[in-house]
Design a protein around this motif. Sequence first.
Motif, PDB file in Angstrom:
ATOM      1  N   HIS A 207       4.433  -4.759   3.046  1.00  0.00           N
ATOM      2  CA  HIS A 207       3.250  -4.022   3.650  1.00  0.00           C
ATOM      3  C   HIS A 207       3.643  -2.552   3.417  1.00  0.00           C
ATOM      4  O   HIS A 207       4.883  -2.636   4.494  1.00  0.00           O
ATOM      5  N   ALA A 208       4.200  -1.794   2.020  1.00  0.00           N
ATOM      6  CA  ALA A 208       4.338  -0.429   2.084  1.00  0.00           C
ATOM      7  C   ALA A 208       3.613   0.720   1.085  1.00  0.00           C
ATOM      8  O   ALA A 208       3.788   0.485   1.316  1.00  0.00           O
TER       9      ALA A 208
ATOM     10  N   HIS B  29      20.271  -7.733   3.411  1.00  0.00           N
ATOM     11  CA  HIS B  29      20.943  -7.536   2.504  1.00  0.00           C
ATOM     12  C   HIS B  29      20.784  -5.924   2.348  1.00  0.00           C
ATOM     13  O   HIS B  29      20.883  -5.606   3.316  1.00  0.00           O
ATOM     14  N   ALA B  30      20.235  -5.394   1.135  1.00  0.00           N
ATOM     15  CA  ALA B  30      20.070  -3.588   1.576  1.00  0.00           C
ATOM     16  C   ALA B  30      18.273  -3.450   1.791  1.00  0.00           C
ATOM     17  O   ALA B  30      17.896  -3.074   1.297  1.00  0.00           O
ATOM     18  N   THR B  31      17.671  -4.638   1.717  1.00  0.00           N
ATOM     19  CA  THR B  31      16.425  -4.201   2.264  1.00  0.00           C
ATOM     20  C   THR B  31      15.914  -4.116   3.639  1.00  0.00           C
ATOM     21  O   THR B  31      15.991  -4.482   4.396  1.00  0.00           O
ATOM     22  N   THR B  32      15.568  -3.034   3.857  1.00  0.00           N
ATOM     23  CA  THR B  32      14.666  -2.172   5.201  1.00  0.00           C
ATOM     24  C   THR B  32      13.695  -1.839   5.125  1.00  0.00           C
ATOM     25  O   THR B  32      13.017  -1.447   4.121  1.00  0.00           O
TER      26      THR B  32
ATOM     27  N   ARG C 116       5.341   4.094   5.694  1.00  0.00           N
ATOM     28  CA  ARG C 116       6.017   3.076   5.322  1.00  0.00           C
ATOM     29  C   ARG C 116       7.309   2.986   4.248  1.00  0.00           C
ATOM     30  O   ARG C 116       6.629   2.875   3.101  1.00  0.00           O
ATOM     31  N   VAL C 117       8.504   2.874   4.255  1.00  0.00           N
ATOM     32  CA  VAL C 117       9.167   3.152   2.431  1.00  0.00           C
ATOM     33  C   VAL C 117      10.448   1.684   3.250  1.00  0.00           C
ATOM     34  O   VAL C 117      11.049   1.083   4.211  1.00  0.00           O
ATOM     35  N   VAL C 118      10.188   1.194   2.175  1.00  0.00           N
ATOM     36  CA  VAL C 118      10.295  -0.514   1.974  1.00  0.00           C
ATOM     37  C   VAL C 118      11.935  -0.126   1.051  1.00  0.00           C
ATOM     38  O   VAL C 118      11.708   0.316  -0.509  1.00  0.00           O
ATOM     39  N   THR C 119      13.084  -0.510   1.331  1.00  0.00           N
ATOM     40  CA  THR C 119      14.629  -0.603   0.525  1.00  0.00           C
ATOM     41  C   THR C 119      15.082  -1.400  -0.415  1.00  0.00           C
ATOM     42  O   THR C 119      15.011  -1.900   0.093  1.00  0.00           O
TER      43      THR C 119
END
Length: 257
Positions: A49-50, A10-13, A21-24
């Motif tokens: 973990h971000a 989906h839109a999770t990166t 660490r950046v999680v979207t």
Amino acid sequence: MPVDITWWGHATTTVQDSGVRVVTDPLFAQRLMHLRRRRGAPPPPAAAHADVAVVSHLHADHLHLPSLARLAPGTALLLPRGAGAAVPALKRLTHLRVTELAPGETAEIRDLTIRAVPAKHDGRRWPYGPHRIQALGFVVEGEARTYFAGDTGLFDSMADEVGACDVALLPVGGWGPFLGSEHLDPHKAAQALAALAPRAAVPVHYGTYWPIGMDAVRPHEFHAPGDDFHRLAGEHVPGTAVHKLAHGESVRLEAAR
């Protein structure tokens, strides 16, 4: 220092740049309302973990409260301005450091600057809540400049708002057989890519969730967007390397700066 991009579906990166660490748009669920995850296992615990999570808009497949609750205490959470008033349940996420941003505003997370940019998308909470909150994209600036578009349609000032970027994470599909004007399909995503002209791109927001009971309705809209975008980008923006990732797959990109 290289930049690592992992697509969880989906839109999770996860974007890892400068050791941050950046999680979207975290969405770790197997099922969401009428949607079922049809491809790829749900992200493993490591995906939560971000150092910072960014949320592009209020729709439940992007602002998913149970997934945000899985983030570690102290994680920074960047939301569109007004999200707290529109979604009172966010107040329960007391373990997160919440900041609301409007387009043009920035947040400093260690060696990263994260800048909010506008998106063309309905910012109301499902199903059509009274609060109209500006949907966002985010530019993550560290060793590289990575543009996460969130969920958006094309708009004239996109390239000007985003500025120069090295990597574009662009939505190319949806979670149903029909897309409205406030989304990018593969053709429109290729147009956006031509305007942005990054060195690399990763298609997201396709091939993950599909309405229950609609497996036989326009199934190509579920399976094809990533391949179609890859082909169209190669035809129209040959200078951009497109990395079509499988769920849970990563790509390492060398920063230009």
